[in-house]
Design a protein around this motif. Structure first.
Motif, PDB file in Angstrom:
ATOM      1  N   MET A 249       0.941  -0.918   0.018  1.00 54.94           N
ATOM      2  CA  MET A 249       0.021  -0.108   0.113  1.00 54.94           C
ATOM      3  C   MET A 249       0.758   1.410  -0.065  1.00 54.94           C
ATOM      4  SD  MET A 249      -2.937  -0.941  -0.178  1.00 54.94           S
ATOM      5  CE  MET A 249      -4.215  -2.437   0.189  1.00 54.94           C
ATOM      6  N   PHE A 250       0.477   2.211  -0.560  1.00 57.48           N
ATOM      7  CA  PHE A 250       1.179   3.460  -0.569  1.00 57.48           C
ATOM      8  C   PHE A 250       0.133   4.804  -0.529  1.00 57.48           C
ATOM      9  CE2 PHE A 250       0.024   2.436  -5.060  1.00 57.48           C
ATOM     10  CZ  PHE A 250      -0.459   3.675  -5.530  1.00 57.48           C
ATOM     11  N   GLN A 251       0.709   5.862  -0.327  1.00 56.94           N
ATOM     12  CA  GLN A 251      -0.065   7.087  -0.072  1.00 56.94           C
ATOM     13  C   GLN A 251      -0.085   7.901  -1.331  1.00 56.94           C
ATOM     14  OE1 GLN A 251       1.240   8.257   3.878  1.00 56.94           O
ATOM     15  NE2 GLN A 251      -0.984   8.389   4.055  1.00 56.94           N
ATOM     16  N   VAL A 252      -1.108   8.627  -1.797  1.00 60.97           N
ATOM     17  CA  VAL A 252      -0.697   9.384  -2.991  1.00 60.97           C
ATOM     18  C   VAL A 252      -0.733  10.752  -2.729  1.00 60.97           C
ATOM     19  CG1 VAL A 252      -2.245   9.868  -5.025  1.00 60.97           C
ATOM     20  CG2 VAL A 252      -2.499   7.695  -3.934  1.00 60.97           C
ATOM     21  N   SER A 253      -0.016  11.698  -3.510  1.00 58.56           N
ATOM     22  CA  SER A 253       0.045  12.885  -3.199  1.00 58.56           C
ATOM     23  C   SER A 253      -1.292  13.770  -3.110  1.00 58.56           C
ATOM     24  CB  SER A 253       0.970  13.575  -4.172  1.00 58.56           C
ATOM     25  OG  SER A 253       2.632  13.158  -4.132  1.00 58.56           O
ATOM     26  N   LEU A 254      -1.396  14.617  -2.369  1.00 62.67           N
ATOM     27  CA  LEU A 254      -2.579  15.475  -2.225  1.00 62.67           C
ATOM     28  C   LEU A 254      -2.551  16.550  -3.202  1.00 62.67           C
ATOM     29  CD1 LEU A 254      -3.034  15.750   1.609  1.00 62.67           C
ATOM     30  CD2 LEU A 254      -4.399  14.328   0.152  1.00 62.67           C
ATOM     31  N   PRO A 255      -3.504  17.031  -3.715  1.00 60.76           N
ATOM     32  CA  PRO A 255      -3.567  18.246  -4.582  1.00 60.76           C
ATOM     33  C   PRO A 255      -2.852  19.445  -4.026  1.00 60.76           C
ATOM     34  CG  PRO A 255      -5.757  17.537  -4.395  1.00 60.76           C
ATOM     35  CD  PRO A 255      -5.013  16.686  -3.456  1.00 60.76           C
ATOM     36  N   GLN A 256      -2.245  20.177  -4.969  1.00 61.27           N
ATOM     37  CA  GLN A 256      -1.362  21.378  -4.649  1.00 61.27           C
ATOM     38  C   GLN A 256      -2.363  22.366  -3.960  1.00 61.27           C
ATOM     39  OE1 GLN A 256       0.689  23.077  -7.862  1.00 61.27           O
ATOM     40  NE2 GLN A 256       1.894  24.450  -6.593  1.00 61.27           N
ATOM     41  N   SER A 257      -1.710  23.032  -2.788  1.00 61.32           N
ATOM     42  CA  SER A 257      -2.538  24.139  -1.968  1.00 61.32           C
ATOM     43  C   SER A 257      -2.289  25.320  -2.767  1.00 61.32           C
ATOM     44  CB  SER A 257      -2.105  24.063  -0.635  1.00 61.32           C
ATOM     45  OG  SER A 257      -0.746  24.602  -0.451  1.00 61.32           O
ATOM     46  N   LEU A 258      -3.213  26.407  -2.026  1.00 60.21           N
ATOM     47  CA  LEU A 258      -3.336  27.643  -2.820  1.00 60.21           C
ATOM     48  C   LEU A 258      -2.001  28.361  -2.463  1.00 60.21           C
ATOM     49  CD1 LEU A 258      -6.801  29.136  -2.250  1.00 60.21           C
ATOM     50  CD2 LEU A 258      -5.508  29.202  -4.153  1.00 60.21           C
ATOM     51  N   HIS A 259      -1.364  28.038  -1.380  1.00 63.33           N
ATOM     52  CA  HIS A 259      -0.300  28.822  -0.736  1.00 63.33           C
ATOM     53  C   HIS A 259       0.720  27.480  -0.096  1.00 63.33           C
ATOM     54  CE1 HIS A 259      -1.912  32.874  -1.700  1.00 63.33           C
ATOM     55  NE2 HIS A 259      -3.201  32.115  -1.066  1.00 63.33           N
ATOM     56  N   SER A 260       1.618  27.308  -0.536  1.00 62.75           N
ATOM     57  CA  SER A 260       2.396  25.931  -0.008  1.00 62.75           C
ATOM     58  C   SER A 260       3.017  26.343   1.228  1.00 62.75           C
ATOM     59  CB  SER A 260       3.518  25.713  -0.857  1.00 62.75           C
ATOM     60  OG  SER A 260       4.293  26.802  -1.138  1.00 62.75           O
ATOM     61  N   ASP A 261       3.097  27.824   1.524  1.00 64.21           N
ATOM     62  CA  ASP A 261       3.892  28.058   2.710  1.00 64.21           C
ATOM     63  C   ASP A 261       2.980  27.997   3.970  1.00 64.21           C
ATOM     64  OD1 ASP A 261       2.648  30.093   1.435  1.00 64.21           O
ATOM     65  OD2 ASP A 261       3.632  31.753   2.605  1.00 64.21           O
ATOM     66  N   LEU A 262       1.607  27.862   3.641  1.00 63.15           N
ATOM     67  CA  LEU A 262       0.455  28.133   4.782  1.00 63.15           C
ATOM     68  C   LEU A 262      -0.095  26.819   4.993  1.00 63.15           C
ATOM     69  CD1 LEU A 262      -1.227  31.370   3.608  1.00 63.15           C
ATOM     70  CD2 LEU A 262       0.561  31.107   5.289  1.00 63.15           C
ATOM     71  N   PRO A 263      -0.731  26.585   6.054  1.00 65.72           N
ATOM     72  CA  PRO A 263      -1.797  25.275   6.409  1.00 65.72           C
ATOM     73  C   PRO A 263      -2.966  25.290   5.483  1.00 65.72           C
ATOM     74  CG  PRO A 263      -0.761  26.529   8.488  1.00 65.72           C
ATOM     75  CD  PRO A 263      -0.701  27.495   7.344  1.00 65.72           C
ATOM     76  N   LEU A 264      -3.257  24.345   5.434  1.00 68.55           N
ATOM     77  CA  LEU A 264      -4.538  24.072   4.505  1.00 68.55           C
ATOM     78  C   LEU A 264      -5.733  24.491   4.976  1.00 68.55           C
ATOM     79  CD1 LEU A 264      -3.872  20.234   3.461  1.00 68.55           C
ATOM     80  CD2 LEU A 264      -3.623  22.422   1.909  1.00 68.55           C
ATOM     81  N   THR A 265      -6.725  24.866   4.132  1.00 67.45           N
ATOM     82  CA  THR A 265      -8.103  25.092   4.509  1.00 67.45           C
ATOM     83  C   THR A 265      -8.951  24.365   3.611  1.00 67.45           C
ATOM     84  OG1 THR A 265      -8.029  27.215   3.179  1.00 67.45           O
ATOM     85  CG2 THR A 265      -7.470  27.429   5.268  1.00 67.45           C
ATOM     86  N   ALA A 266     -10.102  23.833   4.053  1.00 66.40           N
ATOM     87  CA  ALA A 266     -10.981  23.344   3.658  1.00 66.40           C
ATOM     88  C   ALA A 266     -12.543  23.556   3.953  1.00 66.40           C
ATOM     89  CB  ALA A 266     -10.908  21.704   3.516  1.00 66.40           C
ATOM     90  N   LEU A 267     -13.611  23.636   3.119  1.00 67.41           N
ATOM     91  CA  LEU A 267     -14.961  23.847   3.278  1.00 67.41           C
ATOM     92  C   LEU A 267     -15.511  22.434   3.644  1.00 67.41           C
ATOM     93  CD1 LEU A 267     -17.386  25.782   3.366  1.00 67.41           C
ATOM     94  CD2 LEU A 267     -17.756  25.415   1.008  1.00 67.41           C
ATOM     95  N   ALA A 268     -16.013  22.205   4.600  1.00 66.45           N
ATOM     96  CA  ALA A 268     -16.535  21.056   5.105  1.00 66.45           C
ATOM     97  C   ALA A 268     -17.727  20.556   4.226  1.00 66.45           C
ATOM     98  CB  ALA A 268     -16.925  20.977   6.601  1.00 66.45           C
ATOM     99  N   PRO A 269     -18.040  19.322   3.853  1.00 65.95           N
ATOM    100  CA  PRO A 269     -19.034  19.030   3.238  1.00 65.95           C
ATOM    101  C   PRO A 269     -20.275  18.967   4.026  1.00 65.95           C
ATOM    102  CG  PRO A 269     -17.810  17.090   3.871  1.00 65.95           C
ATOM    103  CD  PRO A 269     -17.009  18.395   4.255  1.00 65.95           C
ATOM    104  N   MET A 270     -21.385  19.872   3.579  1.00 66.42           N
ATOM    105  CA  MET A 270     -22.693  20.079   4.160  1.00 66.42           C
ATOM    106  C   MET A 270     -23.690  19.705   3.262  1.00 66.42           C
ATOM    107  SD  MET A 270     -21.682  23.416   6.368  1.00 66.42           S
ATOM    108  CE  MET A 270     -20.827  24.088   4.929  1.00 66.42           C
TER     109      MET A 270
END
Length: 342
Positions: free
Chosen positions: A1-22
């Motif tokens: 098993m292996f992990q896949v790279s996540l999509p590129q963030s808006l700003h690589s120098d900052l923590p990620l943000t995500a809109l929760a599914p609602m």
């Protein structure tokens, strides 16, 4: 098993943000509205219901195929039938998705009673089988999980985290309450911090992140790679931009209430409006205004009057009364009355 790279963030120098599914909220239209005020790094769709007879919901699919926000979209599934989850995941992977996300946290009784959503947290053995099969099916895209600390308590928490490690999950979104807590009570950020140390994948911290300052505090408390914001983004669509401002130690300028009034217009504008009964249109807007009202008027008068409105004219007159009366008044950066929301 292996992990896949996540999509590129808006700003690589900052923590990620995500809109929760609602459900009934994070459709294509709402994603576009949020993007206008400041994109998160990642979007997540409403959940695709998965069962023996299910097919991909066209309206939810549109939030992937017609999405022009420029941000990656994870396709969220909810269900418990392993063959059908695998079938649906494979079909979703034929579209331009950021990854497949399994909902293991929905607190709605009609969902968890079917051993789906948050109900899966009661059966770690089944979670093990589901994630094993999904990892095989989704082998070239990120596979993510959204979950809570447990069903009524955190007894199975670390067992499920071990399962997540076993199957090389790529991203964990963790709401720091149990299923039975729903959206009430204290969020256990300490357990999120333990999960961050326990799992081999990035963790998004979720639960009552109501302001940029709170996001900063949660990141510090948990060590998470980022934050997932839900209903507070309805009340303040500027929150992702504000979080980035806070992370860069920039001053945050709260939006004037006149801009909030424009935001309400954006929420309301839809090409389908002429074909929808007025009562349904008013009800749809009230769904959003429930989360905006107390940040506008802490006394609750806006909330009370808005809920009593029966017609479009009446509803917009109330909005104008509270949002256009004083051009200098701004939206509260933090809740003046505590509202425990996702």
């Amino acid at each position: 098993m292996f992990q896949v790279s996540l999509p590129q963030s808006l700003h690589s120098d900052l923590p990620l943000t995500a809109l929760a599914p609602m459900q009934d909220v994070t459709n294509l239209k709402f994603m576009k509205v949020i993007a206008h005020y400041g994109n998160p790094d990642y979007f997540f769709t409403e959940y695709f219901r998965v069962n023996e007879t299910s097919r991909l919901n066209p309206k939810i699919l549109a939030s992937i195929t017609e999405n022009d926000t420029g941000r990656p979209v994870f396709a969220q599934m909810i269900g418990e039938s392993i063959p059908d989850l695998v079938r649906t995941a494979k079909e979703l992977c034929t579209y331009n998705i950021a990854g497949v996300d399994l909902n293991m946290g929905c607190p709605a009784p009609r969902i968890y009673r079917k051993q789906a959503g948050g109900g899966l947290l009661l059966v770690p053995e089944k979670v093990d089988r589901i994630l094993a099969e999904l990892r095989q099916a989704v082998n070239d895209r990120p596979l993510s999980v959204k979950m809570r600390l447990g069903f009524e308590n955190s007894d199975t928490f670390f067992q499920i985290l071990d399962i997540i490690n076993r199957h090389s999950i790529d991203l964990l979104s963790l709401h720091g309450r149990t299923v039975k807590d729903r959206y009430q009570g204290r969020v256990n950020y300490a357990l999120i911090a333990q999960a961050v140390r326990h799992v081999n994948c990035p963790v998004l911290a979720n639960g009552n992140i109501y302001s940029a300052a709170q996001a900063m505090s949660v990141l510090e408390q948990t060590g998470a790679v980022g934050v997932m914001v839900g209903r507070w983004a309805i009340g303040n669509p500027w929150i992702f931009h504000q979080i980035r401002q806070a992370l860069r130690s920039e001053p945050i300028t709260p939006p004037p209430l006149t801009e909030v009034r424009h935001y309400i217009d954006r929420l309301y504008q839809t090409p389908e409006a002429p074909n929808i009964p007025e009562r349904a249109r008013v009800g749809y807007l009230k769904l959003f205004l429930n989360y905006i009202a107390l940040s506008v008027d802490s006394q609750g008068n806006f909330l009370r009057l808005m809920r009593q409105a029966q017609t479009e004219v009446e509803l917009f007159q109330i909005c104008d009364r509270f949002l256009l009366a004083d051009p200098a008044q701004t939206l509260a950066l933090a809740p003046l009355i505590t509202r425990d929301l996702t």
